[in-house]
Design an enzyme around this catalytic site. Structure first.
Site, short mmCIF file in Angstrom:
data_model
loop_
_atom_site.label_atom_id
_atom_site.label_comp_id
_atom_site.label_asym_id
_atom_site.label_seq_id
_atom_site.Cartn_x
_atom_site.Cartn_y
_atom_site.Cartn_z
N GLU A 187 0.82 -1.22 0.00
CA GLU A 187 0.00 0.00 0.00
C GLU A 187 0.85 1.27 0.00
O GLU A 187 1.27 1.75 1.06
CB GLU A 187 -0.93 0.02 1.22
CG GLU A 187 -1.80 1.27 1.27
CD GLU A 187 -2.77 1.32 2.46
OE1 GLU A 187 -2.76 0.40 3.29
OE2 GLU A 187 -3.52 2.30 2.54
N LYS B 63 -2.49 -2.05 -3.13
CA LYS B 63 -3.54 -1.17 -2.58
C LYS B 63 -3.13 0.28 -2.82
O LYS B 63 -2.45 0.90 -2.00
CB LYS B 63 -3.72 -1.45 -1.09
CG LYS B 63 -4.73 -0.54 -0.40
CD LYS B 63 -5.15 -1.10 0.95
CE LYS B 63 -5.99 -0.11 1.72
NZ LYS B 63 -6.67 -0.71 2.87
P1 13P Z 1 -9.30 4.20 4.07
O1 13P Z 1 -10.12 3.46 3.03
O2 13P Z 1 -10.14 4.79 5.16
O3 13P Z 1 -8.31 5.13 3.46
O4 13P Z 1 -8.48 3.10 4.85
C1 13P Z 1 -7.86 2.13 4.13
C2 13P Z 1 -6.62 1.75 4.80
O5 13P Z 1 -6.44 0.63 5.17
C3 13P Z 1 -5.59 2.78 4.96
O6 13P Z 1 -4.40 2.18 5.33
#
Ligand code: 13P
Length: 340
Positions: free
Chosen positions: A177, A219
């Site tokens: 991510e 992500k």
């Molecule tokens: P959000 O969808 O609220 O951005 O959270 C996703 C997430 O896991 C952020 O690390």
């Protein structure tokens, strides 16, 4: 490392029609969310709120994986079933956030680097024993005047790649991510330029660290206008720019891309996902891994009160189903009124 096994888990997390619930808020973060609806942040409240989401009727049709925080992975339902087991019985894959947060990057004012590599090999081994089959590590990139620096992007990509390699060694699928934040007055083009530089660096680092693309889930943020940008891009502009960027930088061997919501409203996040899937098909599943955009109305409906358990489940199930429809390009804003 069992690459076939990793690939199977990754595909289950983002199976057609399904996405991921990010319920991995750290205790300080969930406190902020609870404060916003006047709920007290006790361990029992954190447990029962998560149980409300996990046991919502029907969600196994729309949710393929749930990300937990360390405390939640070790909690149980009211009738004594461990949360990872509760999920596995419903065919939902349990996962765990393993980074320890984004901290100030020394000598680079305004920029952050994510920590959590020390002892990670040992922690992953324990998490696998408790039932986690995937993990999450979030890197944060801020857009501002003269930032991000190339060094900040490089440092964060390096961290993500080292984490991902350790996960695959432990037979745990890494969610990779790299989040480019929405905050700021920048426009869509700047978000696309920065996200492109970040994804190029991340996939370069993953390859150098010998991470198998077949065994990860990416992500990313969507390509959106900064929150303070005067001209906000339309849903179609967001979809077109995001897809253009992902096609350029994400190898087709990656089984799934699951967006974060990053501060978008529930309905915006669903509409964007829908517009992108309507332009498909793609070599990867195009899915969601929302935190706030899956929980905001459920959290409000619950408000910290036991008697609202059912209302909270209904709100969460509705959101999950709307995103399930968006996975196939079948969402329409008119369907929102069904929640009432
Ligand atoms: P959000 O969808 O609220 O951005 O959270 C996703 C997430 O896991 C952020 O690390």
């Amino acid at each position: 490392m069992n690459l076939d096994g990793l690939n199977k888990v990754a595909r289950a997390m983002v199976a057609p029609g399904k996405g991921i619930l990010a319920a991995d808020e750290s205790n300080p973060t969930i406190k902020k969310r609870f404060d916003s609806v006047g709920a007290e942040c006790t361990e029992e409240h954190r447990r029962s709120y998560r149980e409300m989401l996990l046991s919502a009727p029907g969600v196994e049709d729309w949710i393929g994986g749930v990300i937990f925080y360390d405390e939640t992975l070790r909690q149980k339902s009211g009738d004594g079933v461990a949360f990872p087991e509760l999920l596995s019985r419903r065919g939902i894959v349990p996962g765990i956030k393993v980074d320890t947060g984004a901290k100030a990057l020394a000598a680079y004012p305004g920029e952050k680097v994510t920590e959590g590599l020390d002892g990670l090999r040992e922690r992953l081994k324990e998490y696998h024993q408790i039932g986690a089959r995937f993990a999450k590590w979030r890197a944060v990139i801020t857009i501002g005047e003269n930032i991000p620096s190339a060094f900040c992007i490089e440092a964060n990509a390096h961290g993500l790649a080292r984490y991902a390699a350790l996960c695959q060694e432990a037979d745990i699928v890494p969610i990779v991510e790299p989040e480019v934040l929405m905050d700021g007055p920048h426009d869509l083009a700047r978000c696309e330029a920065v996200t492109s530089a970040v994804l190029r660096e991340v996939f370069g680092a993953l390859a150098r660290h010998r991470v198998a693309p077949e065994g990860i889930v990416l992500k990313p943020n969507m390509i959106v206008s900064g929150t303070e940008c005067r001209k906000q891009a339309s849903v179609d502009e967001v979809a077109t720019a995001t897809i253009r960027c992902l096609k350029r930088f994400v190898p087709s061997a990656v089984p799934g891309i699951a967006f974060l919501s990053g501060g978008q409203s529930e309905e915006e996040a669903t509409a964007h996902l829908n517009a992108m899937n309507a332009l498909g098909p793609y070599p990867w599943e195009l899915s969601f891994s929302y935190g706030r955009a899956l929980q905001a109305s459920a959290l409000k409906a619950w408000g910290g009160r036991k008697e609202n358990f059912g209302a909270g489940q209904k709100a969460f199930a509705h959101r999950a189903r709307m995103n399930h429809l968006a996975r196939a390009g079948h969402y329409r804003p008119e369907l929102e009124s069904e929640a009432a």
